[in-house]
Design a protein around this motif. Structure first.
Motif, PDB file in Angstrom:
ATOM      1  N   MET A  60       0.726   2.713  -3.032  1.00 28.99           N
ATOM      2  CA  MET A  60       0.583   2.455  -1.579  1.00 28.99           C
ATOM      3  C   MET A  60       1.926   2.015  -0.998  1.00 28.99           C
ATOM      4  O   MET A  60       2.012   1.012  -0.282  1.00 28.99           O
ATOM      5  N   THR A  61       2.946   2.757  -1.313  1.00 32.29           N
ATOM      6  CA  THR A  61       4.300   2.377  -0.900  1.00 32.29           C
ATOM      7  C   THR A  61       4.697   2.996   0.440  1.00 32.29           C
ATOM      8  O   THR A  61       5.779   2.712   0.935  1.00 32.29           O
ATOM      9  N   SER A  62       3.868   3.886   0.964  1.00 36.22           N
ATOM     10  CA  SER A  62       4.266   4.469   2.254  1.00 36.22           C
ATOM     11  C   SER A  62       3.824   3.526   3.363  1.00 36.22           C
ATOM     12  O   SER A  62       2.750   2.904   3.292  1.00 36.22           O
ATOM     13  N   LEU A  63       4.664   3.404   4.372  1.00 38.53           N
ATOM     14  CA  LEU A  63       4.362   2.458   5.448  1.00 38.53           C
ATOM     15  C   LEU A  63       3.062   2.861   6.127  1.00 38.53           C
ATOM     16  O   LEU A  63       2.264   2.008   6.514  1.00 38.53           O
ATOM     17  N   ALA A  64       2.822   4.178   6.220  1.00 34.90           N
ATOM     18  CA  ALA A  64       1.592   4.658   6.864  1.00 34.90           C
ATOM     19  C   ALA A  64       0.365   4.163   6.085  1.00 34.90           C
ATOM     20  O   ALA A  64      -0.604   3.660   6.664  1.00 34.90           O
ATOM     21  N   LYS A  65       0.430   4.273   4.738  1.00 34.96           N
ATOM     22  CA  LYS A  65      -0.712   3.859   3.911  1.00 34.96           C
ATOM     23  C   LYS A  65      -0.886   2.330   3.943  1.00 34.96           C
ATOM     24  O   LYS A  65      -1.998   1.817   3.970  1.00 34.96           O
ATOM     25  N   ALA A 195       9.971   7.889   2.616  1.00 33.62           N
ATOM     26  CA  ALA A 195       8.567   7.472   2.740  1.00 33.62           C
ATOM     27  C   ALA A 195       8.212   6.396   1.713  1.00 33.62           C
ATOM     28  O   ALA A 195       7.188   5.731   1.832  1.00 33.62           O
ATOM     29  N   ILE A 196       9.051   6.242   0.685  1.00 33.58           N
ATOM     30  CA  ILE A 196       8.765   5.237  -0.363  1.00 33.58           C
ATOM     31  C   ILE A 196       9.462   3.925   0.024  1.00 33.58           C
ATOM     32  O   ILE A 196      10.651   3.731  -0.264  1.00 33.58           O
ATOM     33  N   LEU A 197       8.756   3.102   0.741  1.00 32.24           N
ATOM     34  CA  LEU A 197       9.265   1.791   1.196  1.00 32.24           C
ATOM     35  C   LEU A 197      10.603   1.874   1.939  1.00 32.24           C
ATOM     36  O   LEU A 197      11.404   0.943   1.881  1.00 32.24           O
ATOM     37  N   GLY A 198      10.884   3.025   2.554  1.00 33.49           N
ATOM     38  CA  GLY A 198      12.149   3.189   3.278  1.00 33.49           C
ATOM     39  C   GLY A 198      13.298   3.589   2.369  1.00 33.49           C
ATOM     40  O   GLY A 198      14.274   4.196   2.803  1.00 33.49           O
TER      41      GLY A 198
END
Ligand code: 0L1
Ligand code: MG
Length: 257
Positions: A60-65, A195-198
Motif C-alpha cells: 500500500m505504498t501508492s499515495l492513492a491507495k 508511485a512508490i511513496l514518491g
C-alpha cells in the motif's frame, strides 16, 4: 479473539488454497497492532514448516491507495524462499486462490541494517536495484479486508520474482522510472516508480525505521520489495507475465496450472 487461532486459520487457508471471511466482521475491535502480532505468529508457522525468511515487502505504498484506505504509513510483510520464483520461472496458479500481479522495484541488501537510515545511507546498504514482480493472493474472499485483516494475512504476500537489475544506479533517476506490466506481450498497466511513496528508496527508509522501532535487524542478502507501481492485475494459467522498468531491465514468469 485468539491470535494463535487466527494465525493458524490464515496459514491453513494458504496451504489448502481456501478463501476465508475477514476477521474484522466477527471481531470489529480487532486492530492493526494485533494484525502485526498475528503476522509474526504466521511467520513462525512458515519457519516451522521449513521455509526461510529471505526479505520484506512494503505494501500500500501508492499515495492513492493510502488515501483510499485512510492510511498514514505503508504496511509491511515478510518474504520466504518458498514464495520466490526465479526470473523466467514458473508461477503456480493452482497453489493460489485468486492471484494478482504487480510490477515492483526490489533492493538487495549488502549489509545488515540496525537503525533507521537516511537517504544516502539507504543507497549505501544496497548491492543491487532490480525490477520485480509481486504476486498477491489475499486469503480473504473477494480481497475483502480491513487493514488489521490484511496485515495479519502478511499483506496478501504470495509470490515474487526478482530480475537481474543493476549494481550501480544514479539515485536521482530512481524516483521517476517508467514501468510497464505486460501479459502475453500486451501492455496492461503503465506506471512510474514515483508511485512508490514518491521515490522507492523511501520504502527502504520507512522499513528501516519500522525495524528500528521493533528492535529488529535487516540482514545482508535480504530482498526488499519497495511496493507496487501500478494496480495489481489478475492472471491465469498459460499467461506470460513481464515487467519492464526503465533503466533496470525486465523480469518475467510463466503462469502454470
Ligand atoms: O503489495 C501490496 O501493496 C498489497 C498489499 C495488500 C493489499 C492487497 O491485497 O491489495
Ligand atoms: Mg506489492
Amino acid at each position: 479473539m485468539d491470535k494463535r487461532e487466527i494465525a493458524h486459520i490464515l496459514f491453513q487457508a494458504d496451504r489448502q488454497v481456501e478463501e476465508i471471511e475477514r476477521f474484522t466482521k466477527k471481531y470489529p475491535q480487532f486492530g492493526v497492532e494485533e494484525g502485526y502480532e498475528i503476522q509474526e505468529i504466521l511467520l513462525e508457522h512458515h519457519l516451522k514448516k521449513g521455509s526461510h525468511l529471505v526479505g520484506w515487502k512494503m505494501g500500500m505504498t501508492s499515495l492513492a491507495k493510502m488515501r483510499q484506505m485512510n492510511l498514514k504509513d505503508p504496511i509491511h510483510g515478510f518474504l520466504t524462499d518458498e514464495m520466490q520464483v526465479s526470473d523466467k520461472g514458473v508461477m503456480s496458479v493452482k497453489k493460489r486462490i485468486h492471484p494478482k500481479v504487480e510490477p515492483e522495484i526490489a533492493f538487495l541488501l549488502k549489509q545488515d541494517v540496525h537503525k533507521a537510515l537516511s537517504a544516502p545511507e539507504a543507497f549505501s546498504v544496497i548491492s543491487c536495484i532490480a525490477p520485480a514482480l509481486e504476486v498477491i493472493d489475499s486469503r480473504f474472499k473477494d480481497f475483502d479486508f480491513k487493514l488489521p485483516d490484511v496485515v495479519a494475512d502478511n499483506c496478501s504476500s504470495s509470490g515474487f520474482v526478482v530480475g537481474g537489475g543493476r549494481t550501480r544506479f544514479p539515485s536521482q533517476r530512481l524516483k521517476n522510472l517508467g514501468i510497464v506490466l505486460e501479459i502475453n506481450g500486451k501492455a496492461v498497466q503503465f506506471g512510474s516508480s514515483a508511485a512508490i511513496l514518491g521515490d522507492p528508496i523511501s520504502s527502504l527508509i520507512e522499513l528501516s525505521k519500522i525495524k528500528e522501532r521493533e528492535g529488529k535487524v535487516l540482514r545482508a542478502g535480504e530482498v526488499i520489495l519497495a511496493g507496487g507501481a501500478t494496480a495489481a492485475v489478475t492472471f491465469q494459467a498459460g499467461d506470460h507475465v513481464r515487467a519492464l522498468v526503465e533503466g533496470l531491465g525486465s523480469v518475467e514468469f510463466f503462469a502454470k496450472a
